[in-house]
Structure formats: structure tokens, C-alpha cells
Design a protein around this motif. Structure first.
Motif, PDB file in Angstrom:
ATOM      1  N   CYS A 257      29.994  38.444  59.865  1.00 11.51           N
ATOM      2  CA  CYS A 257      29.218  37.972  61.018  1.00 11.51           C
ATOM      3  C   CYS A 257      29.982  36.870  61.745  1.00 11.51           C
ATOM      4  O   CYS A 257      30.444  35.910  61.110  1.00 11.51           O
ATOM      5  CB  CYS A 257      27.855  37.454  60.550  1.00 11.51           C
ATOM      6  N   TYR A 259      28.841  34.554  63.567  1.00 13.45           N
ATOM      7  CA  TYR A 259      28.107  33.286  63.583  1.00 13.45           C
ATOM      8  C   TYR A 259      28.102  32.597  62.215  1.00 13.45           C
ATOM      9  O   TYR A 259      27.762  31.426  62.110  1.00 13.45           O
ATOM     10  CB  TYR A 259      26.664  33.513  64.041  1.00 13.45           C
ATOM     11  N   LYS A 261      27.130  31.028  58.827  1.00 13.40           N
ATOM     12  CA  LYS A 261      25.874  30.462  58.301  1.00 13.40           C
ATOM     13  C   LYS A 261      24.916  30.052  59.421  1.00 13.40           C
ATOM     14  O   LYS A 261      23.733  29.791  59.154  1.00 13.40           O
ATOM     15  CB  LYS A 261      26.190  29.238  57.432  1.00 13.40           C
ATOM     16  N   LYS A 262      25.408  30.000  60.661  1.00 15.52           N
ATOM     17  CA  LYS A 262      24.537  29.618  61.790  1.00 15.52           C
ATOM     18  C   LYS A 262      23.772  30.812  62.351  1.00 15.52           C
ATOM     19  O   LYS A 262      23.031  30.664  63.320  1.00 15.52           O
ATOM     20  CB  LYS A 262      25.379  29.001  62.901  1.00 15.52           C
ATOM     21  N   CYS A 263      23.930  31.975  61.745  1.00 14.75           N
ATOM     22  CA  CYS A 263      23.263  33.187  62.238  1.00 14.75           C
ATOM     23  C   CYS A 263      21.752  33.035  62.133  1.00 14.75           C
ATOM     24  O   CYS A 263      21.217  32.582  61.110  1.00 14.75           O
ATOM     25  CB  CYS A 263      23.737  34.387  61.425  1.00 14.75           C
ATOM     26  N   THR A 264      21.027  33.438  63.177  1.00 14.00           N
ATOM     27  CA  THR A 264      19.566  33.309  63.216  1.00 14.00           C
ATOM     28  C   THR A 264      18.857  34.662  63.141  1.00 14.00           C
ATOM     29  O   THR A 264      17.668  34.751  63.395  1.00 14.00           O
ATOM     30  CB  THR A 264      19.135  32.592  64.515  1.00 14.00           C
ATOM     31  N   TYR A 265      19.600  35.738  62.814  1.00 19.42           N
ATOM     32  CA  TYR A 265      18.991  37.066  62.765  1.00 19.42           C
ATOM     33  C   TYR A 265      18.364  37.389  61.414  1.00 19.42           C
ATOM     34  O   TYR A 265      17.613  38.352  61.298  1.00 19.42           O
ATOM     35  CB  TYR A 265      20.043  38.133  63.104  1.00 19.42           C
ATOM     36  N   CYS A 269      20.282  41.071  60.730  1.00 15.60           N
ATOM     37  CA  CYS A 269      21.684  41.007  61.135  1.00 15.60           C
ATOM     38  C   CYS A 269      22.448  42.184  60.534  1.00 15.60           C
ATOM     39  O   CYS A 269      22.357  42.461  59.336  1.00 15.60           O
ATOM     40  CB  CYS A 269      22.309  39.693  60.693  1.00 15.60           C
ATOM     41  N   HIS A 273      27.308  39.027  55.413  1.00 11.42           N
ATOM     42  CA  HIS A 273      27.135  37.605  55.112  1.00 11.42           C
ATOM     43  C   HIS A 273      27.461  37.377  53.644  1.00 11.42           C
ATOM     44  O   HIS A 273      26.641  37.673  52.778  1.00 11.42           O
ATOM     45  CB  HIS A 273      25.697  37.163  55.406  1.00 11.42           C
TER      46      HIS A 273
END
Length: 309
Positions: A257, A259, A261-265, A269, A273
Motif C-alpha cells: 500500500c 499509504y 500505516k497511514k491508510c484509512t481504508y 484496502c 499491509h
């Protein structure tokens, strides 16, 4: 199942079993182009449709075509080759020899290099076709080198001469390309040549499909026989799969990914990860509650209160 797509590919001649398998893998909403590419990649081959209702008394057959009857076992050949995982190899001897001789000399050493390359891979069925008149002493207008290699390969039952004869001083030569394509088609093998055989493609629709999907091109680099790693293009099979009867599918590689660890899905997603390998797949809101050690049921009741009118 999507009946319209099923009927469409059945009319093209593909088996119902292969079509269902592809639709299960790609999904019922897959585009027809994607389904067709997957059928070709699987090695599925359209078969001629039989007219069972009213068989016509006369049947026109394209010149040089093969019958639709099941392929018979070739006499005097080992059945062990059919169980091998590697495809039979049929080499266009004239094309390979002239390519190695820079289109000026018939270089028999080029044929030997190609045969050795396939032998080292473990192929047991290798046939090379060369016109019979190449056995004659070389002339100034048709130079040939290392002619003794042809005799050695003939003794090993690898090289086959296509017929030719002289009538009133003129040489009558049989079309060796037709031998090459016909044998490769009947053995369900691979043709090694840089020729496209366009005349034979127009002659027989079954051969057209076969030549498009089973033609292995090559190059000579410093006396080294080198076929491409992607014989059917970037999106086609690898060379190993192309030369194998049962292709091995590569393991699915997940793209990380962007993003991190900042992924918001959350669990929606589609990217990889690594930090979530040993964690349960929660939604983002549930992950935040878990960090704050808030009970899951309490959090959901709070949501209902907040969003209730």
C-alpha cells in the motif's frame, strides 16, 4: 452463469467446461476480450463445430488440411513422450540455418545449436526438417557449411529430409513448410522458426490459430541460440510455460500500500499491509476503538445515538 457469454464462446468453438472455468476465475461481469485472452492463455483451442442435424454428403477440405478425426498414435514412436511435461519441438531447419549464416550461408552449425538448446531443457521429441537437395555438394550460388552435421542428426533420427527430385534436369521440391506445420499441429507441439507461414495460415483456419499461438521465434547472439522470454508478448505466457504442456501459474504478488500505516481504508484496502499480517481485519472505526480499549458493542450503540434523528 452468464448464458449470453456462454453461448457466444460456444459458437466460437470453445468447450463449455473451459468457458465456465474462466468465468468462475474472472467473474460473470468480465469483458469478452478478457475471457478470450484467458482462454488462449489456458491453452484452450476452438474445435470445429459438427453439423449434427443434416450432414452434407460432400465436404470441402482445404488443401493440406487435417481431418477432424481424433489424432492417431504415430507408429514406431514411444508413448512415453506423450506423458512428458514438455511439448514436442519441430524446427524449420532451413530458416534456422540461413539465420545463423546471416542469410547468405546455409550454416548447419546453427541447427546443431538449436537442437542442443532444447535437449539441455529435457525435450525428448525434436524434429528438424530440411529439403533433400541440401545433401548434394554445395554450389557457388547456395553455399553450405558443416554439412556433416546433417548426416549425424539424421543418424540420431532428429533430422528429416523433405522429398525432392529432378525431372528433365529441373529440381522438383516439395513444400517443406507444410511438413513442418502439419507435424507440429498433429503432435500438439511448438514450431521453431522466424517465418510467419502466412500462406499456410490462409489455407487452413485451424493451422492459422496454431501458428499464431505456437510459433517460437529466436535470435542468434554470438553463436548462442536465444528464444525470447515472452514468446507471445508482454502479457502472454513465459517461455517455460510456453514450452510446457501444463503451465505453472505464478504466485500472486501483492503490491504494498502506498499509504503504509497511514491508510484509512481498513479491511477494504486492496493493497498489501505487512503490519496487519497478525491482526484481525477490522474497519477503521473498530481499529480506533480497539486502541482505546472501548467495547465494540458500546461503540456501535454510541454510533446509533449519534446518527439517530
Amino acid at each position: 452463469l452468464n448464458q449470453s457469454k456462454l453461448d457466444f464462446f460456444c459458437k466460437l468453438g470453445y468447450s463449455k467446461q473451459d468457458i465456465c472455468k474462466v468465468l468462475e476465475n474472472l467473474g460473470q461481469e468480465a469483458l469478452e476480450d478478457d475471457v478470450l485472452k484467458e482462454l488462449i492463455r489456458m491453452g484452450s483451442k476452438p474445435q470445429a463445430l459438427e453439423n449434427q442435424a443434416q450432414p452434407s454428403p460432400l465436404k470441402l477440405v482445404a488443401r493440406g488440411s487435417c481431418s477432424n478425426t481424433p489424432r492417431l498414435k504415430w507408429l514406431g514412436e514411444d508413448e512415453s513422450d506423450s506423458s512428458s511435461s514438455l511439448r514436442p519441438i519441430v524446427i524449420d531447419g532451413s530458416n534456422v540455418a540461413m539465420s545463423h549464416g546471416n542469410k547468405e550461408i546455409f550454416s548447419c552449425w546453427g541447427i546443431q545449436l538449436a537442437v542442443d538448446w532444447f535437449r539441455e531443457r529435457g525435450h525428448t521429441y525434436i524434429k528438424v526438417f530440411v529439403p533433400l537437395w541440401r545433401k548434394e555438394p554445395p554450389r557457388q550460388d547456395s553455399p553450405i557449411t558443416d554439412q556433416h552435421i546433417l548426416e549425424e542428426l539424421e543418424k540420431q533420427s532428429v533430422l528429416v529430409y523433405t522429398p525432392s527430385r529432378k525431372v528433365k534436369g529441373k529440381r522438383v521440391v516439395c513444400y517443406d513448410d507444410r511438413y513442418i506445420v502439419k507435424v507440429a499441429y498433429e503432435k500438439d507441439g511448438v514450431i521453431v522458426s522466424n517465418d510467419h507461414y502466412r500462406d499456410l495460415q490462409n489455407e487452413n483456419p485451424e493451422w492459422k490459430w496454431f501458428i499464431e499461438q505456437r510459433l517460437l521465434m529466436y535470435s542468434f547472439v554470438s553463436n548462442r541460440f536465444m528464444p525470447p522470454d515472452d514468446p507471445l508478448g508482454r502479457h502472454g505466457p513465459t517461455l517455460n510455460n510456453f514450452l510446457s504442456k501444463k503451465p505453472v501459474l505464478p504466485e500472486k504478488k501483492w503490491q504494498p500500500c502506498p499509504y503504509g500505516k497511514k491508510c484509512t481504508y481498513g479491511n477494504k484496502c486492496k493493497f498489501y499491509h505487512p503490519e496487519r499480517l497478525h491482526q484481525a481485519q477490522f474497519a477503521v472505526a473498530d481499529e480506533l476503538r480497539a486502541k482505546k480499549k472501548v467495547p465494540l458493542t458500546l461503540g456501535k450503540e454510541e454510533e446509533r445515538c449519534n446518527f439517530s434523528p
